[in-house]
Design a protein around this motif. Structure first.
Motif, PDB file in Angstrom:
ATOM      1  N   VAL A  66       0.855  -1.190   0.000  1.00 30.58           N
ATOM      2  CA  VAL A  66       0.000   0.000   0.000  1.00 30.58           C
ATOM      3  C   VAL A  66       0.892   1.240   0.000  1.00 30.58           C
ATOM      4  O   VAL A  66       1.739   1.418   0.874  1.00 30.58           O
ATOM      5  CB  VAL A  66      -0.934   0.005   1.231  1.00 30.58           C
ATOM      6  CG1 VAL A  66      -1.711   1.303   1.306  1.00 30.58           C
ATOM      7  CG2 VAL A  66      -1.877  -1.181   1.176  1.00 30.58           C
ATOM      8  N   LEU A  67       0.693   2.102  -1.006  1.00 33.22           N
ATOM      9  CA  LEU A  67       1.494   3.317  -1.136  1.00 33.22           C
ATOM     10  C   LEU A  67       0.876   4.491  -0.394  1.00 33.22           C
ATOM     11  O   LEU A  67       1.568   5.424  -0.019  1.00 33.22           O
ATOM     12  CB  LEU A  67       1.652   3.687  -2.615  1.00 33.22           C
ATOM     13  CG  LEU A  67       2.367   2.674  -3.498  1.00 33.22           C
ATOM     14  CD1 LEU A  67       2.312   3.111  -4.948  1.00 33.22           C
ATOM     15  CD2 LEU A  67       3.802   2.497  -3.052  1.00 33.22           C
ATOM     16  N   GLY A  68      -0.427   4.456  -0.221  1.00 32.34           N
ATOM     17  CA  GLY A  68      -1.111   5.545   0.458  1.00 32.34           C
ATOM     18  C   GLY A  68      -2.572   5.570   0.076  1.00 32.34           C
ATOM     19  O   GLY A  68      -3.089   4.637  -0.532  1.00 32.34           O
ATOM     20  N   THR A  69      -3.225   6.660   0.427  1.00 35.90           N
ATOM     21  CA  THR A  69      -4.633   6.833   0.086  1.00 35.90           C
ATOM     22  C   THR A  69      -4.809   8.188  -0.579  1.00 35.90           C
ATOM     23  O   THR A  69      -4.010   9.105  -0.372  1.00 35.90           O
ATOM     24  CB  THR A  69      -5.527   6.761   1.337  1.00 35.90           C
ATOM     25  OG1 THR A  69      -5.080   7.734   2.279  1.00 35.90           O
ATOM     26  CG2 THR A  69      -5.488   5.384   1.964  1.00 35.90           C
ATOM     27  N   THR A  70      -5.871   8.298  -1.361  1.00 32.68           N
ATOM     28  CA  THR A  70      -6.157   9.562  -2.035  1.00 32.68           C
ATOM     29  C   THR A  70      -7.668   9.775  -2.093  1.00 32.68           C
ATOM     30  O   THR A  70      -8.420   8.810  -2.263  1.00 32.68           O
ATOM     31  CB  THR A  70      -5.545   9.597  -3.451  1.00 32.68           C
ATOM     32  OG1 THR A  70      -5.726  10.891  -4.007  1.00 32.68           O
ATOM     33  CG2 THR A  70      -6.155   8.570  -4.364  1.00 32.68           C
ATOM     34  N   PRO A  71      -8.118  11.015  -1.946  1.00 25.81           N
ATOM     35  CA  PRO A  71      -9.554  11.285  -2.044  1.00 25.81           C
ATOM     36  C   PRO A  71      -9.954  11.602  -3.484  1.00 25.81           C
ATOM     37  O   PRO A  71      -9.189  12.190  -4.240  1.00 25.81           O
ATOM     38  CB  PRO A  71      -9.735  12.515  -1.152  1.00 25.81           C
ATOM     39  CG  PRO A  71      -8.436  13.235  -1.264  1.00 25.81           C
ATOM     40  CD  PRO A  71      -7.388  12.171  -1.437  1.00 25.81           C
ATOM     41  N   ALA A  72     -11.176  11.197  -3.845  1.00 26.80           N
ATOM     42  CA  ALA A  72     -11.717  11.519  -5.167  1.00 26.80           C
ATOM     43  C   ALA A  72     -13.227  11.323  -5.136  1.00 26.80           C
ATOM     44  O   ALA A  72     -13.745  10.530  -4.349  1.00 26.80           O
ATOM     45  CB  ALA A  72     -11.091  10.638  -6.235  1.00 26.80           C
ATOM     46  N   PHE A  73     -13.934  12.056  -5.999  1.00 25.09           N
ATOM     47  CA  PHE A  73     -15.376  11.863  -6.116  1.00 25.09           C
ATOM     48  C   PHE A  73     -15.679  10.501  -6.708  1.00 25.09           C
ATOM     49  O   PHE A  73     -16.604   9.821  -6.314  1.00 25.09           O
ATOM     50  CB  PHE A  73     -15.994  12.950  -7.014  1.00 25.09           C
ATOM     51  CG  PHE A  73     -16.035  14.301  -6.364  1.00 25.09           C
ATOM     52  CD1 PHE A  73     -16.800  14.528  -5.237  1.00 25.09           C
ATOM     53  CD2 PHE A  73     -15.300  15.345  -6.886  1.00 25.09           C
ATOM     54  CE1 PHE A  73     -16.833  15.772  -4.642  1.00 25.09           C
ATOM     55  CE2 PHE A  73     -15.327  16.583  -6.302  1.00 25.09           C
ATOM     56  CZ  PHE A  73     -16.091  16.809  -5.174  1.00 25.09           C
ATOM     57  N   ASP A  74     -14.866  10.128  -7.686  1.00 29.41           N
ATOM     58  CA  ASP A  74     -15.080   8.892  -8.422  1.00 29.41           C
ATOM     59  C   ASP A  74     -13.717   8.244  -8.638  1.00 29.41           C
ATOM     60  O   ASP A  74     -12.703   8.933  -8.730  1.00 29.41           O
ATOM     61  CB  ASP A  74     -15.749   9.233  -9.764  1.00 29.41           C
ATOM     62  CG  ASP A  74     -16.076   8.004 -10.567  1.00 29.41           C
ATOM     63  OD1 ASP A  74     -15.750   7.986 -11.759  1.00 29.41           O
ATOM     64  OD2 ASP A  74     -16.645   7.053 -10.009  1.00 29.41           O
ATOM     65  N   ALA A  75     -13.690   6.933  -8.751  1.00 28.54           N
ATOM     66  CA  ALA A  75     -12.419   6.231  -8.945  1.00 28.54           C
ATOM     67  C   ALA A  75     -11.759   6.623 -10.262  1.00 28.54           C
ATOM     68  O   ALA A  75     -10.536   6.716 -10.352  1.00 28.54           O
ATOM     69  CB  ALA A  75     -12.640   4.728  -8.897  1.00 28.54           C
ATOM     70  N   ASN A  76     -12.566   6.876 -11.283  1.00 29.04           N
ATOM     71  CA  ASN A  76     -12.001   7.260 -12.582  1.00 29.04           C
ATOM     72  C   ASN A  76     -11.327   8.626 -12.535  1.00 29.04           C
ATOM     73  O   ASN A  76     -10.473   8.929 -13.359  1.00 29.04           O
ATOM     74  CB  ASN A  76     -13.091   7.246 -13.654  1.00 29.04           C
ATOM     75  CG  ASN A  76     -13.590   5.837 -13.911  1.00 29.04           C
ATOM     76  OD1 ASN A  76     -12.829   4.882 -13.801  1.00 29.04           O
ATOM     77  ND2 ASN A  76     -14.862   5.707 -14.218  1.00 29.04           N
ATOM     78  N   GLN A  77     -11.733   9.450 -11.583  1.00 27.31           N
ATOM     79  CA  GLN A  77     -11.111  10.761 -11.432  1.00 27.31           C
ATOM     80  C   GLN A  77      -9.671  10.630 -10.924  1.00 27.31           C
ATOM     81  O   GLN A  77      -8.845  11.499 -11.160  1.00 27.31           O
ATOM     82  CB  GLN A  77     -11.935  11.601 -10.454  1.00 27.31           C
ATOM     83  CG  GLN A  77     -11.523  13.045 -10.380  1.00 27.31           C
ATOM     84  CD  GLN A  77     -12.318  13.808  -9.336  1.00 27.31           C
ATOM     85  OE1 GLN A  77     -12.682  13.259  -8.303  1.00 27.31           O
ATOM     86  NE2 GLN A  77     -12.585  15.064  -9.614  1.00 27.31           N
ATOM     87  N   ALA A  78      -9.380   9.521 -10.255  1.00 30.92           N
ATOM     88  CA  ALA A  78      -8.042   9.309  -9.696  1.00 30.92           C
ATOM     89  C   ALA A  78      -7.066   8.716 -10.711  1.00 30.92           C
ATOM     90  O   ALA A  78      -5.875   8.606 -10.426  1.00 30.92           O
ATOM     91  CB  ALA A  78      -8.127   8.400  -8.482  1.00 30.92           C
TER      92      ALA A  78
END
Length: 193
Positions: A29-41
């Motif tokens: 696991v490299l980390g976490t990131t916030p996004a509205f949608d997975a495709n946005q990430a």
């Protein structure tokens, strides 16, 4: 009287996604990131050190870059996008009365990935121009032949863990005494479709 409009907090609407390293790096696991949608990430770039992946503190100067390429549930899958040695580490290697030899080349792996690779050789004493040229040719030759013989994942493993640097050192030290050889930087230019 004017009515106030309620301001929505967009931050609360976002979901957190876990970023995972590729299989060649053990799917850590490299980390976490916030996004509205997975495709946005998708296409986000993540930086980490080799120390964070392996736990070996002697590799803290190796910075790795990964790019998000896929989604699997709430996990974001990544691909190796490049690596770089920290500037303070490189500066600690460079000394007076010695030569620094850089060799930059674009290589294509057996499975069609194109990378830009920068090799670095440091001599014990000041080298002549002809010796620098020969060492540079050896670096180019070893990088291109090794890339054409191996897959992308194998090539990345050889670079990051120093096997390729060691092979270059063994060949180039026949031309002039070397102190250190490193693959300073790589960058993924093109991946097969």
């Amino acid at each position: 009287m004017s009515s106030k409009t309620a301001i929505k907090d967009k931050w609360k609407l976002k979901k957190w996604f876990t970023i995972v390293a590729p299989k060649t790096f053990g799917e850590v696991v490299l980390g976490t990131t916030p996004a509205f949608d997975a495709n946005q990430a998708l296409n986000r770039k993540v930086e980490t050190t080799l120390y964070d992946l392996t736990g070996d503190y002697s590799l803290v100067y190796v910075h790795l870059y990964f790019r998000v390429i896929g989604v699997e549930g709430d996990r974001l899958l990544t691909r190796f996008a490049g690596h770089e040695l920290s500037r303070d580490y490189i500066r600690s290697l460079v000394r007076r009365k010695s030569s620094k030899i850089d060799a930059i080349t674009d290589v294509t792996t057996k499975d069609g990935y194109v990378l830009r690779v920068k090799g670095l050789a440091l001599t014990t004493y000041r080298a002549h121009r002809s010796q620098k040229t020969e060492i540079r040719k050896i670096i180019w030759n070893i990088l291109s032949t090794r890339a054409s013989e191996t897959t992308f994942d194998e090539f990345v493993q050889d670079i990051v863990f120093g096997k390729l640097s060691n092979d270059i050192f063994q060949q180039a030290k026949k031309i002039y005494p070397l102190r250190k050889v490193e693959v300073e930087k790589t960058k993924l230019l093109k991946a097969p479709a």
